[in-house]
Design a protein around this motif. Structure first.
Motif, mmCIF file in Angstrom:
data_model
loop_
_atom_site.group_PDB
_atom_site.id
_atom_site.type_symbol
_atom_site.label_atom_id
_atom_site.label_comp_id
_atom_site.label_asym_id
_atom_site.label_seq_id
_atom_site.Cartn_x
_atom_site.Cartn_y
_atom_site.Cartn_z
ATOM 1 N N GLN A 10 0.834 -1.207 0.000
ATOM 2 C CA GLN A 10 0.000 0.000 0.000
ATOM 3 C C GLN A 10 0.869 1.258 0.000
ATOM 4 O OE1 GLN A 10 -2.723 -0.202 3.309
ATOM 5 N NE2 GLN A 10 -3.612 -2.118 2.597
ATOM 6 N N VAL A 11 1.927 1.252 0.792
ATOM 7 C CA VAL A 11 2.836 2.400 0.827
ATOM 8 C C VAL A 11 3.537 2.550 -0.522
ATOM 9 C CG1 VAL A 11 4.947 3.334 1.863
ATOM 10 C CG2 VAL A 11 3.163 2.376 3.327
ATOM 11 N N GLY A 12 3.969 1.446 -1.109
ATOM 12 C CA GLY A 12 4.609 1.497 -2.423
ATOM 13 C C GLY A 12 3.705 2.128 -3.465
ATOM 14 N N ALA A 13 2.426 1.771 -3.445
ATOM 15 C CA ALA A 13 1.465 2.359 -4.381
ATOM 16 C C ALA A 13 1.301 3.855 -4.114
ATOM 17 C CB ALA A 13 0.116 1.646 -4.277
ATOM 18 N N ALA A 14 1.286 4.236 -2.842
ATOM 19 C CA ALA A 14 1.166 5.656 -2.488
ATOM 20 C C ALA A 14 2.409 6.438 -2.912
ATOM 21 C CB ALA A 14 0.926 5.804 -0.987
ATOM 22 N N VAL A 15 3.585 5.820 -2.795
ATOM 23 C CA VAL A 15 4.830 6.467 -3.206
ATOM 24 C C VAL A 15 4.786 6.779 -4.699
ATOM 25 C CG1 VAL A 15 7.317 6.064 -3.559
ATOM 26 C CG2 VAL A 15 6.267 5.561 -1.346
ATOM 27 N N MET A 16 4.174 5.912 -5.475
ATOM 28 C CA MET A 16 4.069 6.140 -6.916
ATOM 29 C C MET A 16 3.222 7.385 -7.224
ATOM 30 S SD MET A 16 5.932 3.855 -8.312
ATOM 31 C CE MET A 16 5.426 4.010 -10.001
ATOM 32 N N TYR A 54 12.288 4.672 -6.558
ATOM 33 C CA TYR A 54 12.492 4.651 -5.109
ATOM 34 C C TYR A 54 12.720 3.235 -4.582
ATOM 35 C CZ TYR A 54 10.515 9.283 -5.521
ATOM 36 O OH TYR A 54 10.285 10.582 -5.897
ATOM 37 N N ASP A 55 13.587 3.125 -3.587
ATOM 38 C CA ASP A 55 13.719 1.906 -2.790
ATOM 39 C C ASP A 55 13.119 2.212 -1.425
ATOM 40 O OD1 ASP A 55 15.012 0.323 -4.680
ATOM 41 O OD2 ASP A 55 17.003 0.985 -4.059
ATOM 42 N N LEU A 56 12.423 1.248 -0.863
ATOM 43 C CA LEU A 56 11.804 1.408 0.453
ATOM 44 C C LEU A 56 12.548 0.520 1.450
ATOM 45 C CD1 LEU A 56 8.035 1.204 -0.595
ATOM 46 C CD2 LEU A 56 9.554 3.171 -0.639
ATOM 47 N N ILE A 79 8.924 3.654 7.368
ATOM 48 C CA ILE A 79 9.594 3.370 6.088
ATOM 49 C C ILE A 79 10.454 4.552 5.659
ATOM 50 C CG2 ILE A 79 9.185 2.883 3.636
ATOM 51 C CD1 ILE A 79 6.626 1.405 4.521
ATOM 52 N N LEU A 80 11.646 4.222 5.221
ATOM 53 C CA LEU A 80 12.565 5.197 4.615
ATOM 54 C C LEU A 80 12.366 5.142 3.117
ATOM 55 C CD1 LEU A 80 15.121 7.050 4.668
ATOM 56 C CD2 LEU A 80 16.443 4.961 4.448
ATOM 57 N N ILE A 81 12.086 6.289 2.524
ATOM 58 C CA ILE A 81 11.896 6.403 1.076
ATOM 59 C C ILE A 81 13.214 6.902 0.492
ATOM 60 C CG2 ILE A 81 10.498 7.427 -0.767
ATOM 61 C CD1 ILE A 81 8.901 5.772 1.377
ATOM 62 N N ALA A 82 13.938 6.022 -0.168
ATOM 63 C CA ALA A 82 15.256 6.366 -0.728
ATOM 64 C C ALA A 82 15.139 6.582 -2.240
ATOM 65 C CB ALA A 82 16.265 5.267 -0.417
ATOM 66 N N ALA A 83 15.368 7.814 -2.661
ATOM 67 C CA ALA A 83 15.282 8.139 -4.086
ATOM 68 C C ALA A 83 16.465 7.513 -4.813
ATOM 69 C CB ALA A 83 15.291 9.649 -4.279
ATOM 70 N N LYS A 84 16.151 6.819 -5.905
ATOM 71 C CA LYS A 84 17.206 6.212 -6.711
ATOM 72 C C LYS A 84 17.938 7.314 -7.477
ATOM 73 C CE LYS A 84 14.878 1.787 -7.231
ATOM 74 N NZ LYS A 84 14.256 0.852 -8.170
#
Length: 88
Positions: A10-16, A54-56, A79-84
């Motif tokens: 769910q967080v991954g989808a929100a990050v998008m 992003y890597d989570l 969760i840490l949102i790390a920008a690639k």
């Protein structure tokens, strides 16, 4: 608290939609969020999930003090949102 695979998805989808920690905090108020570049993350930590750009990584606030990275979902509180970074 624990972060389940479903919550991570769910967080991954929100990050998008919007990867800002402020936006994610509104959608998931029970979790901690922070942001950085992938270059700032030690290679000893495993990527919990990856989405475009992003890597989570999992973070834990279990000590009650500073947040720290963890590889254990049972201890994760956020969760840490790390920008690639482009290697160009």
């Amino acid at each position: 608290m624990m972060i389940t695979p479903d919550q991570l998805a769910q967080v991954g989808a929100a990050v998008m939609r919007d990867a800002s920690a402020a936006s994610l905090r509104k959608s998931f108020p029970e979790m901690h969020f922070t942001e950085c570049s992938e270059n700032d993350v030690s290679p000893r930590y495993k990527v919990a999930s990856s989405v475009t750009g992003y890597d989570l990584y999992l973070i834990s606030g279990a000590t009650g003090h500073c947040l720290e990275l963890t590889n254990d979902p049972a201890n994760a509180t956020g969760i840490l949102i790390a920008a690639k970074v482009d290697d160009e």
